[in-house]
Design a protein around this motif. Sequence first.
Motif, PDB file in Angstrom:
ATOM      1  N   VAL A  64      -6.618  -0.516  -1.128  1.00  0.00           N
ATOM      2  CA  VAL A  64      -5.538  -1.193  -0.193  1.00  0.00           C
ATOM      3  C   VAL A  64      -3.945  -0.857  -0.845  1.00  0.00           C
ATOM      4  O   VAL A  64      -4.723  -2.220  -1.794  1.00  0.00           O
ATOM      5  N   THR A  67       1.675  -1.886  -1.309  1.00  0.00           N
ATOM      6  CA  THR A  67       2.839  -1.630   0.286  1.00  0.00           C
ATOM      7  C   THR A  67       1.915  -2.550   1.316  1.00  0.00           C
ATOM      8  O   THR A  67       2.651  -3.053   2.540  1.00  0.00           O
ATOM      9  N   THR A  68       1.342  -2.481   1.817  1.00  0.00           N
ATOM     10  CA  THR A  68       0.116  -2.623   3.135  1.00  0.00           C
ATOM     11  C   THR A  68      -0.027  -4.124   2.470  1.00  0.00           C
ATOM     12  O   THR A  68       0.539  -5.095   3.715  1.00  0.00           O
ATOM     13  N   SER A  69      -0.489  -5.417   1.486  1.00  0.00           N
ATOM     14  CA  SER A  69      -0.035  -6.112   1.305  1.00  0.00           C
ATOM     15  C   SER A  69       0.631  -6.893   2.042  1.00  0.00           C
ATOM     16  O   SER A  69       0.924  -7.778   2.270  1.00  0.00           O
ATOM     17  N   GLN A  70       2.451  -5.960   1.406  1.00  0.00           N
ATOM     18  CA  GLN A  70       3.254  -6.642   1.242  1.00  0.00           C
ATOM     19  C   GLN A  70       3.651  -6.627   2.822  1.00  0.00           C
ATOM     20  O   GLN A  70       4.587  -7.867   3.191  1.00  0.00           O
ATOM     21  N   ALA A  71       3.418  -6.040   3.636  1.00  0.00           N
ATOM     22  CA  ALA A  71       3.865  -5.776   4.388  1.00  0.00           C
ATOM     23  C   ALA A  71       3.062  -6.645   5.961  1.00  0.00           C
ATOM     24  O   ALA A  71       4.109  -7.114   6.441  1.00  0.00           O
ATOM     25  N   ILE A  72       2.041  -7.186   5.009  1.00  0.00           N
ATOM     26  CA  ILE A  72       1.267  -8.228   6.009  1.00  0.00           C
ATOM     27  C   ILE A  72       2.066  -9.585   5.336  1.00  0.00           C
ATOM     28  O   ILE A  72       2.330 -10.881   6.839  1.00  0.00           O
ATOM     29  N   TYR A  91      -9.849  -8.199   2.058  1.00  0.00           N
ATOM     30  CA  TYR A  91      -9.580  -7.678   3.346  1.00  0.00           C
ATOM     31  C   TYR A  91     -11.336  -7.048   3.449  1.00  0.00           C
ATOM     32  O   TYR A  91     -12.052  -7.005   2.911  1.00  0.00           O
ATOM     33  N   ILE A 274      -5.951   1.073   7.116  1.00  0.00           N
ATOM     34  CA  ILE A 274      -4.932   0.636   6.025  1.00  0.00           C
ATOM     35  C   ILE A 274      -3.545   1.351   6.286  1.00  0.00           C
ATOM     36  O   ILE A 274      -2.613   0.549   6.821  1.00  0.00           O
ATOM     37  N   GLU A 278      -0.333  -1.126   7.648  1.00  0.00           N
ATOM     38  CA  GLU A 278       0.710  -1.340   6.969  1.00  0.00           C
ATOM     39  C   GLU A 278       1.505  -0.936   8.199  1.00  0.00           C
ATOM     40  O   GLU A 278       2.839  -1.609   8.513  1.00  0.00           O
ATOM     41  N   TYR A 281       2.208  -3.359  10.806  1.00  0.00           N
ATOM     42  CA  TYR A 281       3.386  -4.731  10.208  1.00  0.00           C
ATOM     43  C   TYR A 281       4.494  -4.240  10.140  1.00  0.00           C
ATOM     44  O   TYR A 281       5.507  -5.023  10.116  1.00  0.00           O
ATOM     45  N   ARG A 282       5.169  -3.425   9.992  1.00  0.00           N
ATOM     46  CA  ARG A 282       6.121  -2.743   8.576  1.00  0.00           C
ATOM     47  C   ARG A 282       6.935  -2.294  10.742  1.00  0.00           C
ATOM     48  O   ARG A 282       7.830  -2.961  10.476  1.00  0.00           O
TER      49      ARG A 282
END
Length: 387
Positions: A64, A67-72, A91, A274, A278, A281-282
């Motif tokens: 993961v 960029t995915t954790s940031q979007a969350i 996750y 994933i 992302e 949420y983005r």
Amino acid sequence: MSVFDEKIDRSKTASVKWELTKVIFGEEDLWPMWVADMDFKPPKAVLDALKKRLDHGIFGYTFVPNTTSQAIVEWLFKRHQWEVNPSWLSYCGGVVQAISTAITAFTNEGDPIIIQSPVYTPFFDMVEKNNRKVVNSPLIREGNKYKMDFAGFESALKEGCKVFILCNPHNPGGRVWTKEELLKIGELCLKYNCLILSDEIHSDLIYKAYKHTPMASISDEISEKTVTFVAPSKTFNLAGLHSAVAIIKNPTLRKQFNQVQKRQGHFGLNIFGIVGMEAAYREGEAWLEDLIDYLEENKNYAIAFLKKHLPKITCMEPEGTYLLWLDCRELGFSDEELRQLLLEKGKLALEPGPKYGPGGNGFVRMNIACPRDYLIEGLNRLKKALS
Ligand SMILES: Cc1ncc(COP(=O)(O)O)c(C=O)c1O
């Protein structure tokens, strides 16, 4: 015409809602308004991102990315003004799985765990199947809404419960618990050193007059004792992608949770989970606003229909979620009679209230996340079955 009016054939897609009705309810040709997914496509940005990833063609081991954790975390801040550090995220393949992991991580066999019925059935199952003991602190019906029973909850805490599973917002009643209610229950948990597992899977589906409060955002002390679960699955109709997130600020708890995941051989998510999460949420916010408007119209339509055609059924007006919790007790039928009438006369599949534990008898739960025409079909079947 709204995008949500589009009727999409879900047959031959192994849809639980449309294709398992016969297996679950034992009847053919039922109109499915039971399991909680939606008959809508997700935002176009999600479909585009999935197609792009599919076209790449290589699906090897994948982590993961940041960029995915940031979007969350950006989503949680934007939607709920909750500041989360990306390092707090773990996750999981689903919220139910994550609740089971947390129960294993934070309790021992035989330990008592508090839940507030009527509530989402797997809360009972995950406690009992892990050989822990359910201690129920039932919700109270006041007016046409559920309220928490703080005195009863404190008595339950005195039985030595070290974990409480909270449904925030509440399924099936649709309550979006207020900050005051959450503060009060959170302080009781602190007083008795009880961890809070806060299932916030429905937290993005909130009607315009209400506001979701993440339990862990209430105070520093409460955030140290709370494990929160969120997911894009209800919000963006991505349940089949199996991606969910546990948010754990307290490093000791996070380590315990992650150790159980490792012991279970669980590492990360599938590629499409994933990418879909992302993108949702983005880029999904405008779509979500339109969805909430559409669901609000569905809700209002259904409540007006019930008042007119089935006045003995009282609908608990939801503050969030796309679920209607219908009190059918005034009709005077037993749960078995209700079941038979709905299935045989109405050809309608609804969730039976007793599934949600004490307080569920005489109720049924209706999922209204569908095109308006589908909703009307379902309501007409309900009328045929019960009027
Ligand atoms: C309160 C609640 N938690 C969890 C879930 C399911 O989550 P998942 O599919 O991620 O296991 C649902 C689905 O209806 C739900 O209502």
